[in-house]
Structure formats: C-alpha cells, structure tokens
Design a protein around this motif. Structure first.
Motif, PDB file in Angstrom:
ATOM      1  N   ALA A  94      34.928  44.894  34.164  1.00  9.03           N
ATOM      2  CA  ALA A  94      33.995  44.080  33.390  1.00  9.03           C
ATOM      3  C   ALA A  94      34.441  43.933  31.941  1.00  9.03           C
ATOM      4  CB  ALA A  94      32.597  44.695  33.448  1.00  9.03           C
ATOM      5  N   PHE A  95      35.027  44.982  31.383  1.00  6.77           N
ATOM      6  CA  PHE A  95      35.458  44.937  29.987  1.00  6.77           C
ATOM      7  C   PHE A  95      36.865  44.364  29.829  1.00  6.77           C
ATOM      8  CE2 PHE A  95      32.178  48.321  29.511  1.00  6.77           C
ATOM      9  CZ  PHE A  95      31.374  47.632  28.601  1.00  6.77           C
ATOM     10  N   GLY A  96      37.517  44.110  30.928  1.00  4.22           N
ATOM     11  CA  GLY A  96      38.865  43.560  30.876  1.00  4.22           C
ATOM     12  C   GLY A  96      38.857  42.047  30.893  1.00  4.22           C
ATOM     13  N   GLU A  97      40.040  41.481  30.989  1.00  3.98           N
ATOM     14  CA  GLU A  97      40.180  40.028  31.019  1.00  3.98           C
ATOM     15  C   GLU A  97      40.888  39.560  32.291  1.00  3.98           C
ATOM     16  OE1 GLU A  97      38.782  38.014  28.973  1.00  3.98           O
ATOM     17  OE2 GLU A  97      38.060  39.563  27.598  1.00  3.98           O
ATOM     18  N   GLY A  98      40.973  40.439  33.269  1.00  3.82           N
ATOM     19  CA  GLY A  98      41.688  40.098  34.493  1.00  3.82           C
ATOM     20  C   GLY A  98      40.866  39.281  35.465  1.00  3.82           C
ATOM     21  N   LYS A  99      41.453  39.035  36.623  1.00  2.17           N
ATOM     22  CA  LYS A  99      40.802  38.197  37.631  1.00  2.17           C
ATOM     23  C   LYS A  99      39.574  38.859  38.246  1.00  2.17           C
ATOM     24  CE  LYS A  99      43.867  39.908  41.294  1.00  2.17           C
ATOM     25  NZ  LYS A  99      44.848  39.526  42.346  1.00  2.17           N
ATOM     26  N   ASN A 100      39.438  40.167  38.060  1.00  2.00           N
ATOM     27  CA  ASN A 100      38.303  40.878  38.655  1.00  2.00           C
ATOM     28  C   ASN A 100      37.162  41.117  37.670  1.00  2.00           C
ATOM     29  OD1 ASN A 100      39.548  41.192  41.228  1.00  2.00           O
ATOM     30  ND2 ASN A 100      40.749  42.913  40.433  1.00  2.00           N
ATOM     31  N   LYS A 101      37.159  40.376  36.571  1.00  2.00           N
ATOM     32  CA  LYS A 101      36.160  40.582  35.523  1.00  2.00           C
ATOM     33  C   LYS A 101      34.728  40.427  36.033  1.00  2.00           C
ATOM     34  CE  LYS A 101      34.939  39.007  30.847  1.00  2.00           C
ATOM     35  NZ  LYS A 101      34.983  40.368  30.287  1.00  2.00           N
ATOM     36  N   GLU A 102      34.529  39.579  37.046  1.00  2.00           N
ATOM     37  CA  GLU A 102      33.187  39.355  37.575  1.00  2.00           C
ATOM     38  C   GLU A 102      33.061  39.800  39.033  1.00  2.00           C
ATOM     39  OE1 GLU A 102      32.253  35.251  36.986  1.00  2.00           O
ATOM     40  OE2 GLU A 102      32.572  35.326  34.803  1.00  2.00           O
ATOM     41  N   ARG A 103      34.014  40.517  39.504  1.00  2.00           N
ATOM     42  CA  ARG A 103      34.007  40.907  40.927  1.00  2.00           C
ATOM     43  C   ARG A 103      33.008  42.027  41.198  1.00  2.00           C
ATOM     44  NH1 ARG A 103      39.292  42.394  44.689  1.00  2.00           N
ATOM     45  NH2 ARG A 103      38.114  43.065  46.533  1.00  2.00           N
ATOM     46  N   ILE A 104      32.266  41.870  42.273  1.00  2.00           N
ATOM     47  CA  ILE A 104      31.366  42.923  42.736  1.00  2.00           C
ATOM     48  C   ILE A 104      32.073  43.650  43.884  1.00  2.00           C
ATOM     49  CG2 ILE A 104      29.151  43.481  43.777  1.00  2.00           C
ATOM     50  CD1 ILE A 104      28.957  42.528  40.886  1.00  2.00           C
ATOM     51  N   TRP A 105      32.448  44.878  43.615  1.00  2.00           N
ATOM     52  CA  TRP A 105      33.173  45.669  44.597  1.00  2.00           C
ATOM     53  C   TRP A 105      32.202  46.310  45.592  1.00  2.00           C
ATOM     54  CZ3 TRP A 105      38.505  45.844  44.316  1.00  2.00           C
ATOM     55  CH2 TRP A 105      39.087  45.419  43.113  1.00  2.00           C
ATOM     56  N   SER A 106      32.694  46.516  46.810  1.00  2.00           N
ATOM     57  CA  SER A 106      31.892  47.242  47.794  1.00  2.00           C
ATOM     58  C   SER A 106      32.022  48.735  47.500  1.00  2.00           C
ATOM     59  CB  SER A 106      32.368  46.944  49.213  1.00  2.00           C
ATOM     60  OG  SER A 106      33.700  47.433  49.401  1.00  2.00           O
ATOM     61  N   LEU A 107      31.075  49.514  47.986  1.00  2.00           N
ATOM     62  CA  LEU A 107      31.094  50.955  47.740  1.00  2.00           C
ATOM     63  C   LEU A 107      32.385  51.588  48.246  1.00  2.00           C
ATOM     64  CD1 LEU A 107      29.763  53.569  46.814  1.00  2.00           C
ATOM     65  CD2 LEU A 107      28.543  53.640  48.996  1.00  2.00           C
ATOM     66  N   LYS A 108      32.867  51.136  49.397  1.00  2.00           N
ATOM     67  CA  LYS A 108      34.067  51.733  49.984  1.00  2.00           C
ATOM     68  C   LYS A 108      35.318  51.451  49.168  1.00  2.00           C
ATOM     69  CE  LYS A 108      35.055  47.922  53.203  1.00  2.00           C
ATOM     70  NZ  LYS A 108      36.327  47.507  52.577  1.00  2.00           N
ATOM     71  N   ASP A 109      35.257  50.465  48.274  1.00  2.00           N
ATOM     72  CA  ASP A 109      36.417  50.127  47.446  1.00  2.00           C
ATOM     73  C   ASP A 109      36.344  50.750  46.054  1.00  2.00           C
ATOM     74  OD1 ASP A 109      37.741  48.545  49.366  1.00  2.00           O
ATOM     75  OD2 ASP A 109      36.425  46.842  48.922  1.00  2.00           O
TER      76      ASP A 109
END
Length: 246
Positions: free
Chosen positions: A197-212
């Motif tokens: 969330a604090f980064g600028e990468g492609k996963n800035k808005e990604r909601i991860w699953s618990l297993k990940d």
C-alpha cells in the motif's frame, strides 16, 4: 580385553566400552574424578551436563570437550598417562566460564555444547551484567521455544533469533489481523499488505488472500517486539521475506 575391532561402528559416546578398550592408569584416574557419585562437585556440574555419573556420561562429556569430539584418539594418546591434569583443567575451565556467564539451575542448559561454545567464545569479552539480565528476560519469555539455545544466541551477539525458534502467531491472531487490515484497505482503496500500500508497484491496491500472506512482528522480536495481537501485522509473502529481522 576388548579390541579395537570389536568397537567398529559403535558410537564414540559409548564410554563404558571405550573405558574397556583403553583401560589403564589414565582411565582409572579419570573415573575416580568423573565417574564418582561422591564427588562434591557433581552438584555444580549437573547444572551444565545431562546424564548420569555412574553411567560414565560426565566422563564422556569431559573427554568430548578436551578432545573437541575426538574421544577415541584422545584416550589412545593418553592411555598410559598416570594423571589427568589436562583433562581436569580443561573441564574445570569450561565449567567456570559457563558458570560465570550463565549461572543458573535452569534444566534446559544441561547438555548444551559448552565445550564448543567455550572454544568459540571464551576469548571474547562480555558485559556480565548485561548477559545476566538478558538471560533472565529470555528464560521468562514464553515466545522462546528453544531455551537451551539461549547461551549461544547471547554469546553470538543476538543476531540469530532463529536459534530460539520464536513462537509464531497463532491462527486466530493471524485471521483477526488479516480481517482488520483487509477491511481498512478496502475502505481506503489500497492493498491489505501495508508494504504494498505504501509502495508504488503494481500491487499498490491489491487485496491479498490470507493464504498469500504471512504474519509479521511489527516490531521485530529481537528488538523487543512481543508475539501478541497488538504487534501482529499481515504482509504479502514477498514483503515479509524482504523485511527479515529489521
């Protein structure tokens, strides 16, 4: 008399058998000291040695320390010695060193590889008061699962917390942290991994699953962080590995 051929393949810590193989004045003198349950020093020694005096465990330990693991070779070389000065002096040096730094009746310290630790660290200066204080803290810390490794951890400068197998967060704590972070992340439109969330990468808005995701100490355990819910956060596996012990 037992021959060398008869002990082929037998572990070197079978001290009774080795005593028979290398019987002589050295073994006789050594047994009077290290296999004597009436020796008044045994009560002190048993804080650092696991085993039974009469079963030769203390003698085996003394020989292991002075020979640095080469018990049979040491016994063969000293078989005809009338005295055990070197053996006794080395053993006493290890015990005195361990006792100075780690005086305790903690049963977990019985059987620690004191001889190896002595060889590695006995020339290193330590702040004894600091060692004693940290020892008390770590013995009382429920997160430390391998208390027998506390001496090595402290002697090594507290840089290898993996030695202690620090207790991990339980499933309930991890799920609670995950649900809290995920709810907040969705409300703000950011990733539920704080690092993403604090980064600028492609996963800035990604909601991860618990297993990940992995549970992480917000403040590292080695820096005083506790294994409690208020010090738990979930990070994506990539960021958790990158964080390490920082």
């Amino acid at each position: 008399m037992v021959s060398d051929d008869q002990i082929a393949g037998v572990p070197l810590n079978d001290q009774e058998l080795l005593n028979a193989v290398y019987s002589g004045p050295f073994v006789t003198a050594a047994r009077k000291v290290f296999s004597n349950s009436g020796n008044t020093n045994v009560q002190k020694w048993e804080n650092y040695i696991r085993g039974n005096v009469k079963r030769q465990d203390y003698l085996a330990t003394a020989l292991d320390w002075v020979s640095q693991g080469n018990i049979r070779e040491y016994m063969a070389a000293h078989r005809h010695d009338e005295g055990i000065t070197e053996l006794q002096n080395y053993f006493n040096s290890v015990i005195a060193w361990a006792e100075t730094l780690f005086y305790t009746e903690e049963p977990h310290f019985r059987g620690v590889a004191w001889g190896r630790l002595y060889e590695t660290y006995h020339n290193t200066p330590y702040d004894h008061d600091k060692i004693h204080a940290r020892l008390a803290e770590l013995l009382a810390d429920e997160a430390v699962r391998k208390k027998e490794c506390i001496p090595e951890y402290l002697l090594g400068g507290e840089v290898e917390p993996q030695l202690l197998e620090i207790r991990l967060f339980d499933d309930s704590t991890k799920r609670s942290a995950y649900e809290r972070q995920t709810q907040e992340a969705k409300a703000y439109g950011v990733s539920n991994c704080p690092a993403c969330a604090f980064g600028e990468g492609k996963n800035k808005e990604r909601i991860w699953s618990l297993k990940d995701m992995d549970a992480d100490h917000i403040t590292a355990w080695s820096k005083g962080g506790t294994t409690t819910s208020d010090n738990c956060q979930m990070l994506c596996k990539t960021h958790n590995r990158q964080k390490g012990n920082r």
